[in-house]
Design an enzyme around this catalytic site. Structure first.
Site, PDB file in Angstrom:
ATOM      1  N   HIS A  14      -5.392  -2.761  -2.260  1.00 59.84           N
ATOM      2  CA  HIS A  14      -4.933  -1.907  -3.357  1.00 59.84           C
ATOM      3  C   HIS A  14      -4.855  -2.685  -4.667  1.00 59.84           C
ATOM      4  O   HIS A  14      -4.084  -2.323  -5.572  1.00 59.84           O
ATOM      5  CB  HIS A  14      -3.590  -1.253  -3.013  1.00 59.84           C
TER       6      HIS A  14
ATOM      7  N   SER B 154       0.791  -1.226   0.000  1.00 64.93           N
ATOM      8  CA  SER B 154       0.000   0.000   0.000  1.00 64.93           C
ATOM      9  C   SER B 154       0.826   1.280   0.000  1.00 64.93           C
ATOM     10  O   SER B 154       0.298   2.349  -0.250  1.00 64.93           O
ATOM     11  CB  SER B 154      -0.943  -0.012   1.204  1.00 64.93           C
TER      12      SER B 154
ATOM     13  N   LYS C 171     -12.184   1.403  -0.665  1.00 63.06           N
ATOM     14  CA  LYS C 171     -11.217   2.031  -1.573  1.00 63.06           C
ATOM     15  C   LYS C 171     -11.802   2.076  -2.985  1.00 63.06           C
ATOM     16  O   LYS C 171     -12.719   2.850  -3.235  1.00 63.06           O
ATOM     17  CB  LYS C 171      -9.881   1.308  -1.465  1.00 63.06           C
TER      18      LYS C 171
END
Ligand SMILES: *Cc1c(COP(=O)(O)O)cnc(C)c1O
Length: 418
Positions: free
Chosen positions: A234, A206, A265
Protein backbone atom coordinates in the site's frame (compact mmCIF):
# COMPACT_ATOMS: atom_id res chain seq x y z
CA UNK A 1 -32.06 -62.99 -11.58
CA UNK A 2 -30.12 -62.74 -8.38
CA UNK A 3 -26.47 -63.61 -8.08
CA UNK A 4 -23.96 -63.83 -5.32
CA UNK A 5 -21.74 -60.89 -4.52
CA UNK A 6 -18.27 -61.13 -5.96
CA UNK A 7 -15.21 -59.73 -4.19
CA UNK A 8 -15.25 -56.88 -6.66
CA UNK A 9 -18.86 -56.05 -5.82
CA UNK A 10 -18.27 -55.98 -2.11
CA UNK A 11 -15.16 -53.88 -2.54
CA UNK A 12 -17.11 -51.36 -4.56
CA UNK A 13 -19.90 -51.28 -1.97
CA UNK A 14 -17.43 -50.81 0.87
CA UNK A 15 -15.89 -47.99 -1.12
CA UNK A 16 -19.30 -46.37 -1.57
CA UNK A 17 -20.01 -46.59 2.14
CA UNK A 18 -16.64 -45.05 2.90
CA UNK A 19 -17.22 -42.28 0.39
CA UNK A 20 -20.59 -41.58 1.88
CA UNK A 21 -19.16 -41.53 5.37
CA UNK A 22 -16.36 -39.25 4.34
CA UNK A 23 -18.88 -36.91 2.78
CA UNK A 24 -20.95 -36.97 5.95
CA UNK A 25 -17.84 -36.22 7.98
CA UNK A 26 -16.96 -33.41 5.62
CA UNK A 27 -20.45 -31.88 5.83
CA UNK A 28 -20.43 -32.10 9.60
CA UNK A 29 -16.97 -30.58 9.78
CA UNK A 30 -17.92 -27.65 7.58
CA UNK A 31 -21.12 -26.98 9.51
CA UNK A 32 -19.12 -26.94 12.74
CA UNK A 33 -16.42 -24.68 11.32
CA UNK A 34 -18.94 -22.22 9.90
CA UNK A 35 -20.80 -22.15 13.22
CA UNK A 36 -17.48 -21.54 14.98
CA UNK A 37 -16.72 -18.64 12.66
CA UNK A 38 -20.12 -17.06 13.31
CA UNK A 39 -19.96 -17.66 17.07
CA UNK A 40 -16.56 -16.00 17.27
CA UNK A 41 -18.18 -12.86 15.91
CA UNK A 42 -16.66 -13.06 12.44
CA UNK A 43 -18.63 -11.49 9.67
CA UNK A 44 -19.52 -13.53 6.62
CA UNK A 45 -17.60 -12.04 3.70
CA UNK A 46 -19.69 -11.27 0.70
CA UNK A 47 -18.24 -10.90 -2.79
CA UNK A 48 -19.75 -8.31 -5.06
CA UNK A 49 -19.63 -9.14 -8.76
CA UNK A 50 -18.38 -6.44 -11.09
CA UNK A 51 -19.71 -6.44 -14.61
CA UNK A 52 -17.43 -3.65 -15.80
CA UNK A 53 -13.81 -2.56 -15.70
CA UNK A 54 -12.15 -1.65 -12.41
CA UNK A 55 -12.72 2.09 -12.75
CA UNK A 56 -14.12 5.08 -10.76
CA UNK A 57 -17.60 3.95 -11.79
CA UNK A 58 -18.50 0.29 -11.84
CA UNK A 59 -21.58 -1.81 -12.48
CA UNK A 60 -22.23 -4.35 -9.77
CA UNK A 61 -24.34 -7.39 -8.92
CA UNK A 62 -26.56 -6.98 -11.95
CA UNK A 63 -27.69 -3.46 -10.99
CA UNK A 64 -28.46 -1.21 -13.95
CA UNK A 65 -27.00 1.94 -12.42
CA UNK A 66 -23.25 2.29 -12.05
CA UNK A 67 -21.87 3.22 -8.64
CA UNK A 68 -19.00 5.46 -7.61
CA UNK A 69 -16.16 3.14 -6.68
CA UNK A 70 -14.06 4.07 -3.63
CA UNK A 71 -13.09 0.60 -2.72
CA UNK A 72 -10.44 -0.88 -5.01
CA UNK A 73 -6.64 -0.65 -4.71
CA UNK A 74 -6.40 0.84 -8.20
CA UNK A 75 -4.76 3.92 -6.64
CA UNK A 76 -3.34 5.38 -9.84
CA UNK A 77 -5.98 4.14 -12.24
CA UNK A 78 -3.34 2.11 -14.07
CA UNK A 79 -5.63 -0.93 -14.37
CA UNK A 80 -7.32 0.79 -17.30
CA UNK A 81 -4.57 3.24 -18.33
CA UNK A 82 -4.45 3.23 -22.16
CA UNK A 83 -0.64 2.89 -22.29
CA UNK A 84 -0.61 0.06 -19.76
CA UNK A 85 -3.39 -1.79 -21.55
CA UNK A 86 -1.65 -1.29 -24.93
CA UNK A 87 1.68 -2.55 -23.55
CA UNK A 88 -0.04 -5.51 -21.98
CA UNK A 89 -1.75 -6.34 -25.28
CA UNK A 90 1.56 -6.11 -27.12
CA UNK A 91 3.18 -8.43 -24.57
CA UNK A 92 0.35 -10.87 -25.06
CA UNK A 93 0.68 -10.79 -28.84
CA UNK A 94 4.47 -11.04 -28.91
CA UNK A 95 4.99 -13.60 -26.16
CA UNK A 96 1.66 -15.41 -25.88
CA UNK A 97 -0.30 -15.64 -22.65
CA UNK A 98 2.43 -17.29 -20.64
CA UNK A 99 5.54 -19.44 -20.68
CA UNK A 100 3.91 -22.58 -19.26
CA UNK A 101 6.86 -23.24 -17.02
CA UNK A 102 8.56 -22.33 -13.79
CA UNK A 103 11.32 -19.76 -14.18
CA UNK A 104 14.24 -22.20 -13.83
CA UNK A 105 12.88 -24.71 -16.36
CA UNK A 106 12.16 -22.62 -19.44
CA UNK A 107 9.85 -19.94 -18.06
CA UNK A 108 12.19 -16.96 -17.95
CA UNK A 109 11.19 -14.57 -20.71
CA UNK A 110 13.25 -11.52 -21.65
CA UNK A 111 10.42 -9.35 -20.29
CA UNK A 112 10.68 -11.01 -16.84
CA UNK A 113 14.33 -10.00 -16.70
CA UNK A 114 13.50 -6.50 -17.94
CA UNK A 115 10.79 -6.04 -15.31
CA UNK A 116 13.06 -7.26 -12.52
CA UNK A 117 15.73 -4.75 -13.57
CA UNK A 118 13.16 -1.98 -13.64
CA UNK A 119 11.87 -2.83 -10.17
CA UNK A 120 15.40 -2.81 -8.72
CA UNK A 121 16.08 0.55 -10.38
CA UNK A 122 12.82 1.94 -9.01
CA UNK A 123 13.73 0.99 -5.43
CA UNK A 124 17.41 1.88 -5.75
CA UNK A 125 18.41 -1.73 -5.08
CA UNK A 126 20.80 -4.07 -6.88
CA UNK A 127 18.30 -6.69 -7.96
CA UNK A 128 14.72 -7.91 -7.77
CA UNK A 129 12.84 -11.19 -8.18
CA UNK A 130 9.25 -11.68 -9.33
CA UNK A 131 6.61 -13.83 -7.66
CA UNK A 132 3.05 -14.72 -8.61
CA UNK A 133 1.90 -12.40 -5.80
CA UNK A 134 3.25 -10.44 -2.86
CA UNK A 135 1.64 -13.08 -0.68
CA UNK A 136 4.10 -15.51 -2.27
CA UNK A 137 7.00 -13.09 -1.92
CA UNK A 138 6.27 -12.83 1.82
CA UNK A 139 5.77 -16.57 2.10
CA UNK A 140 9.06 -17.31 0.35
CA UNK A 141 11.46 -14.85 1.93
CA UNK A 142 11.98 -15.78 5.57
CA UNK A 143 12.35 -19.54 5.23
CA UNK A 144 14.91 -19.13 2.43
CA UNK A 145 17.02 -16.68 4.43
CA UNK A 146 16.75 -17.46 8.12
CA UNK A 147 17.87 -20.25 10.47
CA UNK A 148 16.92 -21.10 14.02
CA UNK A 149 19.70 -18.83 15.27
CA UNK A 150 18.03 -15.77 13.79
CA UNK A 151 15.25 -13.53 15.11
CA UNK A 152 12.46 -11.72 13.30
CA UNK A 153 10.96 -8.73 15.09
CA UNK A 154 7.48 -8.36 13.68
CA UNK A 155 4.91 -5.57 14.16
CA UNK A 156 1.76 -6.98 15.79
CA UNK A 157 -0.45 -5.68 12.97
CA UNK A 158 1.63 -6.98 10.07
CA UNK A 159 -0.16 -8.45 7.07
CA UNK A 160 -1.25 -12.11 7.28
CA UNK A 161 1.24 -13.11 4.58
CA UNK A 162 4.19 -11.79 6.61
CA UNK A 163 2.93 -13.69 9.65
CA UNK A 164 2.65 -16.88 7.59
CA UNK A 165 6.05 -16.34 6.00
CA UNK A 166 7.75 -15.97 9.37
CA UNK A 167 5.86 -18.97 10.72
CA UNK A 168 7.23 -21.13 7.91
CA UNK A 169 10.81 -20.24 8.77
CA UNK A 170 12.85 -21.67 11.63
CA UNK A 171 13.69 -18.24 12.99
CA UNK A 172 12.53 -17.14 16.41
CA UNK A 173 9.69 -14.62 16.28
CA UNK A 174 9.37 -11.60 18.57
CA UNK A 175 6.18 -9.60 18.10
CA UNK A 176 6.45 -5.96 19.10
CA UNK A 177 3.45 -3.77 19.91
CA UNK A 178 2.06 -1.99 16.86
CA UNK A 179 4.45 0.85 15.82
CA UNK A 180 5.71 0.95 19.42
CA UNK A 181 9.37 2.00 19.20
CA UNK A 182 10.20 1.47 22.85
CA UNK A 183 8.83 -2.06 22.72
CA UNK A 184 10.79 -2.67 19.52
CA UNK A 185 13.96 -1.34 21.16
CA UNK A 186 13.47 -3.53 24.24
CA UNK A 187 13.01 -6.58 22.04
CA UNK A 188 16.01 -5.68 19.86
CA UNK A 189 18.26 -5.35 22.88
CA UNK A 190 17.01 -8.71 24.16
CA UNK A 191 18.19 -10.59 21.08
CA UNK A 192 21.71 -9.33 20.58
CA UNK A 193 22.99 -12.94 20.76
CA UNK A 194 21.10 -13.90 17.63
CA UNK A 195 23.13 -14.30 14.44
CA UNK A 196 20.78 -12.16 12.40
CA UNK A 197 18.01 -9.79 13.41
CA UNK A 198 15.34 -8.74 10.90
CA UNK A 199 12.75 -6.08 11.66
CA UNK A 200 9.66 -6.81 9.57
CA UNK A 201 6.91 -4.25 9.11
CA UNK A 202 4.25 -3.12 6.69
CA UNK A 203 5.46 0.19 5.23
CA UNK A 204 1.83 1.25 5.17
CA UNK A 205 -0.67 -0.76 7.19
CA UNK A 206 -3.31 -2.10 4.88
CA UNK A 207 -6.36 -1.64 7.12
CA UNK A 208 -6.01 2.05 7.91
CA UNK A 209 -3.37 3.62 5.68
CA UNK A 210 -1.07 4.26 8.63
CA UNK A 211 2.53 4.88 7.57
CA UNK A 212 5.08 3.03 9.73
CA UNK A 213 7.59 5.25 11.60
CA UNK A 214 10.30 3.95 9.32
CA UNK A 215 12.90 6.64 10.03
CA UNK A 216 12.94 5.72 13.73
CA UNK A 217 12.81 2.02 12.94
CA UNK A 218 15.87 2.35 10.71
CA UNK A 219 17.70 4.31 13.44
CA UNK A 220 17.01 1.47 15.88
CA UNK A 221 18.07 -1.06 13.27
CA UNK A 222 21.41 0.67 12.94
CA UNK A 223 21.91 0.93 16.66
CA UNK A 224 21.12 -2.76 17.23
CA UNK A 225 22.54 -4.15 13.98
CA UNK A 226 19.33 -5.39 12.42
CA UNK A 227 18.14 -5.69 8.84
CA UNK A 228 14.96 -3.86 7.86
CA UNK A 229 12.29 -5.53 5.75
CA UNK A 230 9.19 -3.62 4.62
CA UNK A 231 6.04 -4.72 2.82
CA UNK A 232 5.12 -1.90 0.46
CA UNK A 233 1.85 -3.15 -1.07
CA UNK A 234 0.00 0.00 0.00
CA UNK A 235 2.99 2.30 -0.55
CA UNK A 236 4.56 1.52 -3.93
CA UNK A 237 3.26 4.04 -6.46
CA UNK A 238 1.15 5.57 -3.70
CA UNK A 239 3.24 7.58 -1.23
CA UNK A 240 6.46 9.56 -1.56
CA UNK A 241 6.83 12.39 -4.02
CA UNK A 242 7.45 10.07 -6.97
CA UNK A 243 5.58 7.07 -5.61
CA UNK A 244 8.64 5.23 -4.38
CA UNK A 245 6.91 4.43 -1.13
CA UNK A 246 7.71 4.67 2.55
CA UNK A 247 11.46 5.15 2.08
CA UNK A 248 10.82 8.21 -0.06
CA UNK A 249 8.04 9.42 2.24
CA UNK A 250 10.52 9.61 5.14
CA UNK A 251 13.39 10.66 2.86
CA UNK A 252 15.74 7.91 4.04
CA UNK A 253 17.21 6.52 0.80
CA UNK A 254 19.36 3.43 1.15
CA UNK A 255 18.25 2.57 4.68
CA UNK A 256 15.89 -0.34 3.97
CA UNK A 257 17.53 -3.62 3.00
CA UNK A 258 14.61 -5.63 1.66
CA UNK A 259 11.37 -4.47 0.04
CA UNK A 260 8.47 -6.72 -0.89
CA UNK A 261 5.59 -5.27 -2.82
CA UNK A 262 2.65 -6.06 -5.06
CA UNK A 263 1.99 -5.27 -8.70
CA UNK A 264 -1.62 -6.29 -8.14
CA UNK A 265 -2.52 -2.95 -6.56
CA UNK A 266 -1.32 0.49 -7.70
CA UNK A 267 0.93 -0.98 -10.42
CA UNK A 268 -1.82 -2.02 -12.81
CA UNK A 269 -3.97 -4.10 -10.50
CA UNK A 270 -3.50 -7.45 -12.26
CA UNK A 271 -1.37 -9.71 -10.09
CA UNK A 272 2.21 -10.35 -9.13
CA UNK A 273 4.66 -9.41 -6.43
CA UNK A 274 8.36 -9.11 -5.88
CA UNK A 275 11.32 -8.87 -3.54
CA UNK A 276 13.88 -6.14 -4.15
CA UNK A 277 17.24 -5.95 -2.37
CA UNK A 278 20.93 -6.92 -2.48
CA UNK A 279 21.85 -9.12 -5.46
CA UNK A 280 23.20 -11.96 -3.29
CA UNK A 281 19.85 -12.17 -1.48
CA UNK A 282 17.94 -12.23 -4.76
CA UNK A 283 20.23 -15.00 -6.05
CA UNK A 284 19.62 -17.01 -2.86
CA UNK A 285 15.85 -16.62 -3.34
CA UNK A 286 16.13 -17.96 -6.90
CA UNK A 287 17.84 -21.05 -5.45
CA UNK A 288 15.81 -21.53 -2.29
CA UNK A 289 12.49 -19.68 -2.23
CA UNK A 290 9.79 -22.29 -2.56
CA UNK A 291 6.88 -20.20 -3.96
CA UNK A 292 9.31 -18.93 -6.63
CA UNK A 293 10.80 -22.26 -7.62
CA UNK A 294 7.68 -24.41 -7.52
CA UNK A 295 5.26 -22.10 -9.30
CA UNK A 296 4.61 -21.11 -12.89
CA UNK A 297 6.02 -17.90 -14.21
CA UNK A 298 4.02 -14.62 -14.39
CA UNK A 299 1.85 -14.11 -17.48
CA UNK A 300 3.38 -12.13 -20.37
CA UNK A 301 0.47 -9.71 -20.48
CA UNK A 302 0.84 -8.95 -16.78
CA UNK A 303 4.61 -8.48 -17.05
CA UNK A 304 4.43 -6.25 -20.13
CA UNK A 305 1.72 -4.13 -18.47
CA UNK A 306 3.78 -3.85 -15.27
CA UNK A 307 6.87 -2.71 -17.21
CA UNK A 308 4.79 0.13 -18.61
CA UNK A 309 3.37 0.91 -15.16
CA UNK A 310 6.91 1.24 -13.75
CA UNK A 311 7.96 3.32 -16.79
CA UNK A 312 5.10 5.69 -16.05
CA UNK A 313 6.29 6.07 -12.46
CA UNK A 314 9.98 6.28 -13.38
CA UNK A 315 9.22 9.13 -15.76
CA UNK A 316 7.71 11.15 -12.89
CA UNK A 317 3.99 10.79 -13.40
CA UNK A 318 1.61 13.58 -12.28
CA UNK A 319 -0.76 10.79 -11.16
CA UNK A 320 1.10 10.48 -7.84
CA UNK A 321 0.62 14.16 -7.00
CA UNK A 322 -3.03 13.96 -8.10
CA UNK A 323 -3.56 11.04 -5.72
CA UNK A 324 -1.99 12.97 -2.84
CA UNK A 325 -4.15 15.99 -3.67
CA UNK A 326 -7.27 13.83 -3.65
CA UNK A 327 -6.32 12.40 -0.26
CA UNK A 328 -5.85 15.87 1.21
CA UNK A 329 -9.06 17.19 -0.34
CA UNK A 330 -11.25 14.28 0.73
CA UNK A 331 -9.86 14.03 4.26
CA UNK A 332 -10.52 17.75 4.85
CA UNK A 333 -14.07 17.69 3.41
CA UNK A 334 -15.01 14.65 5.50
CA UNK A 335 -13.60 16.14 8.71
CA UNK A 336 -15.40 19.43 7.99
CA UNK A 337 -18.81 17.71 7.83
CA UNK A 338 -18.10 15.96 11.13
CA UNK A 339 -16.76 12.51 10.35
CA UNK A 340 -14.05 11.03 12.50
CA UNK A 341 -11.13 10.26 10.23
CA UNK A 342 -8.04 8.47 11.48
CA UNK A 343 -5.43 11.22 10.95
CA UNK A 344 -2.84 10.91 8.21
CA UNK A 345 -2.29 11.76 4.59
CA UNK A 346 -2.66 8.40 2.86
CA UNK A 347 -5.34 7.93 0.15
CA UNK A 348 -6.64 4.97 2.11
CA UNK A 349 -9.01 6.85 4.42
CA UNK A 350 -10.53 5.10 7.44
CA UNK A 351 -13.83 6.65 8.54
CA UNK A 352 -14.38 5.60 12.16
CA UNK A 353 -17.85 4.41 13.11
CA UNK A 354 -17.23 2.25 16.19
CA UNK A 355 -20.26 -0.03 16.26
CA UNK A 356 -20.01 -2.87 13.72
CA UNK A 357 -23.71 -2.94 12.91
CA UNK A 358 -23.74 0.80 12.28
CA UNK A 359 -20.70 0.54 10.01
CA UNK A 360 -22.36 -2.15 7.93
CA UNK A 361 -25.58 -0.14 7.76
CA UNK A 362 -23.66 2.92 6.64
CA UNK A 363 -21.91 0.98 3.88
CA UNK A 364 -25.24 -0.47 2.75
CA UNK A 365 -26.90 2.94 2.82
CA UNK A 366 -24.04 4.40 0.77
CA UNK A 367 -24.41 1.62 -1.75
CA UNK A 368 -28.12 2.48 -2.07
CA UNK A 369 -26.97 6.03 -2.72
CA UNK A 370 -24.60 4.86 -5.42
CA UNK A 371 -21.29 4.83 -3.53
CA UNK A 372 -19.24 1.66 -3.14
CA UNK A 373 -17.13 1.49 0.03
CA UNK A 374 -16.25 -1.35 2.37
CA UNK A 375 -17.05 -1.67 6.06
CA UNK A 376 -14.33 -3.21 8.20
CA UNK A 377 -15.39 -4.95 11.37
CA UNK A 378 -13.92 -7.37 13.92
CA UNK A 379 -11.71 -9.40 13.53
CA UNK A 380 -10.11 -7.40 10.74
CA UNK A 381 -10.05 -4.39 13.10
CA UNK A 382 -10.34 -4.43 16.93
CA UNK A 383 -13.78 -4.84 18.57
CA UNK A 384 -15.64 -1.52 18.80
CA UNK A 385 -13.49 0.13 16.14
CA UNK A 386 -15.54 -0.69 13.07
CA UNK A 387 -14.93 1.67 10.21
CA UNK A 388 -15.55 2.40 6.58
CA UNK A 389 -12.48 1.98 4.42
CA UNK A 390 -12.45 4.52 1.62
CA UNK A 391 -9.76 4.12 -1.03
CA UNK A 392 -9.13 7.05 -3.32
CA UNK A 393 -7.70 6.92 -6.81
CA UNK A 394 -5.92 9.50 -8.93
CA UNK A 395 -8.76 8.90 -11.38
CA UNK A 396 -11.35 10.44 -9.04
CA UNK A 397 -12.19 14.05 -9.79
CA UNK A 398 -12.93 16.58 -7.05
CA UNK A 399 -16.55 16.41 -8.27
CA UNK A 400 -16.55 12.65 -7.61
CA UNK A 401 -15.24 13.30 -4.11
CA UNK A 402 -17.82 16.03 -3.52
CA UNK A 403 -20.55 13.57 -4.49
CA UNK A 404 -19.04 11.03 -2.11
CA UNK A 405 -18.93 13.51 0.81
CA UNK A 406 -22.57 14.53 0.15
CA UNK A 407 -23.70 10.91 0.12
CA UNK A 408 -21.70 10.19 3.26
CA UNK A 409 -23.34 13.14 4.99
CA UNK A 410 -26.83 11.99 4.00
CA UNK A 411 -26.26 8.33 4.84
CA UNK A 412 -24.30 9.17 8.01
CA UNK A 413 -27.21 11.28 9.25
CA UNK A 414 -29.70 8.51 8.57
CA UNK A 415 -27.65 5.85 10.35
CA UNK A 416 -26.76 8.24 13.20
CA UNK A 417 -23.01 8.41 12.72
CA UNK A 418 -22.91 12.22 12.45
C1 LIG B 1 -2.35 -7.02 -0.55
C2 LIG B 1 -1.24 -7.22 0.38
C3 LIG B 1 -0.40 -8.34 0.27
C4 LIG B 1 -0.63 -9.39 -0.75
O1 LIG B 1 -0.30 -8.89 -2.03
P1 LIG B 1 -0.82 -9.68 -3.32
O2 LIG B 1 0.11 -9.26 -4.40
O3 LIG B 1 -2.22 -9.26 -3.54
O4 LIG B 1 -0.70 -11.14 -3.00
C5 LIG B 1 0.67 -8.44 1.13
N1 LIG B 1 0.90 -7.49 2.08
C6 LIG B 1 0.11 -6.41 2.22
C7 LIG B 1 0.42 -5.38 3.27
C8 LIG B 1 -1.00 -6.24 1.39
O5 LIG B 1 -1.79 -5.18 1.55
Amino acid sequence: MTRLLTDDDSASITKKIEDCCAEEILKKRITERMRGIRDAGYRVMRERVLASMQAPRVTIDGHQQSVLNLSSNNYLGLATHPQVVAASREGLEKRGLGAASARFICGTLDIHVELERKIAEFHGHEAAILYASCFDANAGLFDALLTKDDVVLSDSLNHASIIDGIRMSKAQKLIYKHVDLSDLEAKLSSCQDAKLRVIATDGVFSMDGEVAPLRNICDLAQKYKALVFIDECHATGIIGKTGRGTVEYWNIPGSVHIVNSSIGKALGGASGGYTSGPKELIELLRQRSRPYIFSSTLSSSVVAGAIKAFDILLSGSPLVAKLADNAKYFRKQMADVGFKIIPGDHPLVPVLVGDAEKAEKLAEQLFEEGVLVTSMCFPVVPQGEARIRVVLSAQHTHEDLDVCVRKFTKAGGKVGVI
